[in-house]
Motif scaffolding. Structure first.
Motif, mmCIF file in Angstrom:
data_model
loop_
_atom_site.group_PDB
_atom_site.id
_atom_site.type_symbol
_atom_site.label_atom_id
_atom_site.label_comp_id
_atom_site.label_asym_id
_atom_site.label_seq_id
_atom_site.Cartn_x
_atom_site.Cartn_y
_atom_site.Cartn_z
ATOM 1 N N SER A 9 0.845 -1.189 0.000
ATOM 2 C CA SER A 9 0.000 0.000 0.000
ATOM 3 C C SER A 9 0.876 1.232 0.000
ATOM 4 O O SER A 9 1.849 1.308 0.758
ATOM 5 N N THR A 11 -0.497 4.711 -0.134
ATOM 6 C CA THR A 11 -1.108 5.815 0.615
ATOM 7 C C THR A 11 -2.072 5.322 1.699
ATOM 8 O O THR A 11 -2.822 6.110 2.276
ATOM 9 N N SER A 57 -4.545 -0.833 -7.617
ATOM 10 C CA SER A 57 -4.305 -0.664 -9.041
ATOM 11 C C SER A 57 -3.247 0.410 -9.216
ATOM 12 O O SER A 57 -3.393 1.534 -8.745
ATOM 13 N N SER A 89 -7.401 -1.439 -3.484
ATOM 14 C CA SER A 89 -8.079 -0.165 -3.710
ATOM 15 C C SER A 89 -7.736 0.361 -5.104
ATOM 16 O O SER A 89 -6.692 0.034 -5.662
HETATM 17 C C1 LIG Z 1 1.320 5.751 -9.845
HETATM 18 C C2 LIG Z 1 -0.155 5.466 -9.656
HETATM 19 C C3 LIG Z 1 -0.836 4.758 -10.634
HETATM 20 C C4 LIG Z 1 -2.209 4.469 -10.484
HETATM 21 N N1 LIG Z 1 -2.868 3.781 -11.486
HETATM 22 C C5 LIG Z 1 -4.198 3.525 -11.334
HETATM 23 C C6 LIG Z 1 -4.908 2.831 -12.352
HETATM 24 O O1 LIG Z 1 -4.369 2.422 -13.378
HETATM 25 N N2 LIG Z 1 -6.235 2.610 -12.158
HETATM 26 C C7 LIG Z 1 -6.894 3.038 -11.036
HETATM 27 O O2 LIG Z 1 -8.102 2.789 -10.907
HETATM 28 N N3 LIG Z 1 -6.240 3.703 -10.054
HETATM 29 C C8 LIG Z 1 -4.909 3.953 -10.175
HETATM 30 N N4 LIG Z 1 -4.231 4.626 -9.191
HETATM 31 C C9 LIG Z 1 -4.963 5.033 -7.979
HETATM 32 C C10 LIG Z 1 -4.705 4.090 -6.821
HETATM 33 O O3 LIG Z 1 -5.092 2.758 -7.143
HETATM 34 C C11 LIG Z 1 -5.544 4.554 -5.608
HETATM 35 O O4 LIG Z 1 -5.085 5.828 -5.223
HETATM 36 C C12 LIG Z 1 -5.475 3.611 -4.448
HETATM 37 O O5 LIG Z 1 -6.412 4.025 -3.469
HETATM 38 C C13 LIG Z 1 -4.088 3.551 -3.821
HETATM 39 O O6 LIG Z 1 -4.107 2.578 -2.812
HETATM 40 P P1 LIG Z 1 -3.098 2.643 -1.596
HETATM 41 O O7 LIG Z 1 -3.544 3.794 -0.709
HETATM 42 O O8 LIG Z 1 -3.237 1.330 -0.912
HETATM 43 O O9 LIG Z 1 -1.728 2.861 -2.156
HETATM 44 C C14 LIG Z 1 -2.883 4.895 -9.318
HETATM 45 C C15 LIG Z 1 -2.183 5.628 -8.340
HETATM 46 C C16 LIG Z 1 -0.839 5.894 -8.486
HETATM 47 C C17 LIG Z 1 -0.107 6.656 -7.412
#
Ligand SMILES: Cc1cc2nc3c(=O)[nH]c(=O)nc-3n(C[C@H](O)[C@H](O)[C@H](O)COP(=O)(O)O)c2cc1C
Length: 138
Positions: A9, A11, A57, A89
């Protein structure tokens, strides 16, 4: 019943999901070990009755590429016959990364019991969904 949750994760959203799912599993009496990817030996993970894997993702609808995906690649040859559940998420996508991941685990021979995706931070209904997801796995 021994369950292991391994997650990545950036964030905190998938980490929150992991904690809520752990609560659900524990509500049903499971012993749960939860760890960030890389923290637990593979042998301990693969010995669990239920293996829960969490990753948001990232990139363009893919698993996180620096830590989680390389680990996934390193263990997927040992996933045949394992019972797994996947979660993570996402933000703007439609869940394609999870569909791809489920197919990948099934191709590796794993029994994918269930999967759960949550838009951004679990809260309200989606917070409950995470707990229920954990409960439903046992
Ligand atoms: C570099 C990056 C790439 C991402 N690519 C996608 C994506 O392809 N599709 C999507 O639905 N969200 C995408 N996101 C959004 C993250 O999936 C979303 O912010 C998620 O809540 C992050 O989870 P975490 O807090 O566990 O890291 C991306 C975020 C980042 C920072």
């Amino acid at each position: 019943m021994k369950s292991v949750i391994v997650y990545w994760s950036g964030t905190g959203n998938t980490e929150m999901m992991a904690g809520l799912i752990q609560k659900g599993l524990e509500n049903k009496g499971a012993a749960v070990t939860k760890a960030f990817v890389g923290e637990l030996p593979d042998d301990e993970i693969l010995a669990a009755d239920l293996i829960l894997l969490g990753c948001p993702s990232m990139g363009d609808e893919v698993l996180e590429e620096a830590e989680f995906d390389p680990w996934m690649t390193s263990v997927e040859g040992r996933m045949a016959g394992k019972t797994v559940a996947l979660f993570g998420s996402y933000d703007w996508g439609d869940g394609q990364w999870m569909r791809t991941w489920v197919e990948r685990m099934e191709s590796a021979g794993a029994n994918v019991k269930s999967s759960l995706i949550v838009n951004l931070t679990p809260e309200g209904d989606t917070e409950q969904q995470c707990v229920q997801f954990g409960e439903s796995l046992l």
